[in-house]
Design a protein around this motif. Structure first.
Motif, PDB file in Angstrom:
ATOM      1  N   UNK A  88       0.845  -1.204   0.000  1.00 43.37           N
ATOM      2  CA  UNK A  88       0.000   0.000   0.000  1.00 43.37           C
ATOM      3  C   UNK A  88       0.875   1.246   0.000  1.00 43.37           C
ATOM      4  N   UNK A  89       1.994   1.205   0.730  1.00 43.23           N
ATOM      5  CA  UNK A  89       2.915   2.342   0.777  1.00 43.23           C
ATOM      6  C   UNK A  89       3.480   2.638  -0.611  1.00 43.23           C
ATOM      7  N   UNK A  90       3.862   1.579  -1.350  1.00 45.72           N
ATOM      8  CA  UNK A  90       4.396   1.778  -2.708  1.00 45.72           C
ATOM      9  C   UNK A  90       3.341   2.420  -3.606  1.00 45.72           C
ATOM     10  N   UNK A  91       2.115   1.931  -3.500  1.00 46.69           N
ATOM     11  CA  UNK A  91       1.021   2.473  -4.322  1.00 46.69           C
ATOM     12  C   UNK A  91       0.838   3.959  -4.003  1.00 46.69           C
ATOM     13  N   UNK A  92       0.874   4.285  -2.718  1.00 45.66           N
ATOM     14  CA  UNK A  92       0.670   5.680  -2.318  1.00 45.66           C
ATOM     15  C   UNK A  92       1.808   6.572  -2.817  1.00 45.66           C
ATOM     16  N   UNK A  93       3.046   6.046  -2.767  1.00 46.81           N
ATOM     17  CA  UNK A  93       4.183   6.857  -3.226  1.00 46.81           C
ATOM     18  C   UNK A  93       4.011   7.263  -4.687  1.00 46.81           C
ATOM     19  N   UNK A  94       3.580   6.307  -5.514  1.00 47.79           N
ATOM     20  CA  UNK A  94       3.431   6.616  -6.946  1.00 47.79           C
ATOM     21  C   UNK A  94       2.294   7.614  -7.155  1.00 47.79           C
TER      22      UNK A  94
END
Ligand code: PFF
Length: 448
Positions: free
Chosen positions: A152-158
């Motif tokens: 979820x963190x990776x998705x949010x970063x993008x």
């Protein structure tokens, strides 16, 4: 005042982003699994029919409405509404789209988290961290919680980086990588003993398995795979320049999606039979091919284990493929509530991403802690009910509420001679009458 709207910088950028949304776990896991469970090529044929006859027209409805409105689904549907009833329905459908996209992301992030954990496993093994490796591939709440958080963190970063610098840049980088990994894995697996048996199971149709249920699974698979109904394609369409031809881009997205699903079948089914040749059980007690989580999380890892050290690298490539496929899809889901928060609530992109990302992660966490009772329920509500019903509403808005002259002038942008094409002769009445009826008929079947 809300922030200026993002836009894809090129037609390739849009194509990679939209194809990235479409190509995901649904293609590389869902499609081959459905094929394995439903008579091989018989399902493939039904799927192709459903993708082009039902999903493509609905995709066109989303793209056209989105590019016309240049807003999220709530605003887009309200914007073309002609009276209080259609405005009300548009508002409810728009909000439902946001809720369903968020629910899909909440379970998708859990499954994608499993993929990240399985990607980390060969690294742990290479470094001799046996306990960690066991934890990574074991099915514990702590493992699921940790890796859902990471994904979820990776998705949010993008998503926090915006349309061009986030969605477009990452999709343009990740999609070609995905295709290369997929092709390399296919070449490797097809040279292993047993692979040809898998190709036969995939490509020779078993029509004895044909049933209405098969049609339904093919429709559900096509809707899920093209990310339809929840406003994802609508919002991507809203970031598209008026110089591009929508029917052509929509057809390309559908072709890429179907093409990659078909190609993934050339990997997964042969890999199952290679695993069988290496001594792994690939049929369940009832005599059917193992599908579902058992296929990706047990059969394939068991196969990689039999390959020694090279198996570690094959596992890395395979789970990297799965993570990439998940990420280009998850960003498109998160963009739905984020775009709404920016456009309707006046938030800046970063706080909007943080807020929506955390809310969805909270839903994922509730599912993780109540997995048995909630996971299947959320999948079923969002994909079996939410997506098809919202698909019907989108067809009604594009076919009945959007005026035909408005529809024509939107489609003419980027395709000036659209009136002379077969597309314009068929699609407007098709999306008005045939699509809603077909979807509803299939939907009623599901309930019965
Ligand atoms: N199309 C994605 C897949 O096949 O895995 C799943 C998906 C993405 C569904 C985006 C819905 C959505 F809005």
């Amino acid at each position: 005042m809300s922030a200026p709207r993002g836009q894809f910088s090129s037609n390739l950028g849009f194509l990679m982003a939209a194809a990235g949304s479409a190509v995901g776990l649904g293609n590389i896991w869902g499609f081959p699994t459905n094929v394995a469970a439903n008579g091989g090529a018989a399902f493939v044929i039904f799927y192709l029919v459903m993708a082009f006859l039902l999903a493509y027209p609905v995709l066109m409805a989303e793209l056209t409405l989105g590019r016309h409105a240049r807003r999220n689904m709530v605003q887009a549907l309200r914007g073309i509404a002609t009276g209080p009833v259609s405005k009300g329905v548009g508002t409810i459908a728009g909000f439902s789209g946001i809720v369903v996209a968020s629910l899909i992301l909440s379970f998708y992030a859990i499954v994608a988290g499993w993929m990240v954990a399985h990607l980390a496993d060969p690294f742990a093994q290479l470094f001799g961290a046996g306990h960690t490796a066991e934890w990574l591939t074991g099915d514990s709440v702590s493992r699921n919680f940790t890796f859902t958080a990471i994904f979820s963190g990776l998705t949010m970063l993008i998503i926090a980086s915006g349309v061009e610098k986030g969605i477009e840049r990452w999709s343009t980088l990740l999609m070609p990588t995905l295709i290369i990994l997929l092709l390399l894995l296919i070449v490797y697996v097809l040279t292993q003993p047993g692979a040809i048996k898998g190709l036969e199971a995939y490509l020779i149709p078993d029509f004895s398995k044909l049933s209405p249920q098969l049609l339904l699974s093919a429709m559900g698979q096509a809707f899920f795979s093209l990310s339809l109904g929840v406003g994802t394609m609508l919002i991507y369409g809203s970031y598209l320049s008026k110089q591009e031809s929508l029917p052509r881009l929509g057809a390309l997205v559908t072709l890429i999606d179907v093409g990659i699903a078909f190609t993934a079948g050339l990997l997964i089914l042969p890999a199952m039979y290679v695993a069988q040749e290496a001594g792994t059980q690939i049929y369940s007690a009832s005599g059917d091919l193992i599908a579902g989580p058992g296929l990706i999380l047990q059969v394939l890892p068991a196969l990689f284990d039999t390959m020694g050290t090279s198996g570690l690298f094959v596992a890395m490539a395979f789970f990297a493929l799965m993570v990439i496929a998940s990420l280009t899809s998850s960003i498109s889901m998160l963009e739905v509530p984020v775009a709404f928060s920016i456009e309707n609530l006046g938030l800046q992109r970063r706080p909007a991403t943080l807020l929506m990302g955390l809310v969805i992660f909270a839903i994922s966490s509730v599912i993780i802690f109540n997995f048995e009772s909630l996971f299947g329920l959320v999948v079923s509500i969002s994909t079996e009910y939410g997506q098809p019903l919202l698909g019907v509403v989108l067809c009604i808005f594009a076919g009945w509420i959007f005026r035909k002259d408005q529809l024509l002038s939107e489609l003419k942008e980027g395709h000036p001679h659209i009136e002379r094409t077969l597309f314009w002769k068929i699609w407007p009445w098709y999306v008005r009458i045939v699509c809603p009826l077909l979807i509803l008929a299939a939907f009623v079947q599901t309930i019965i």
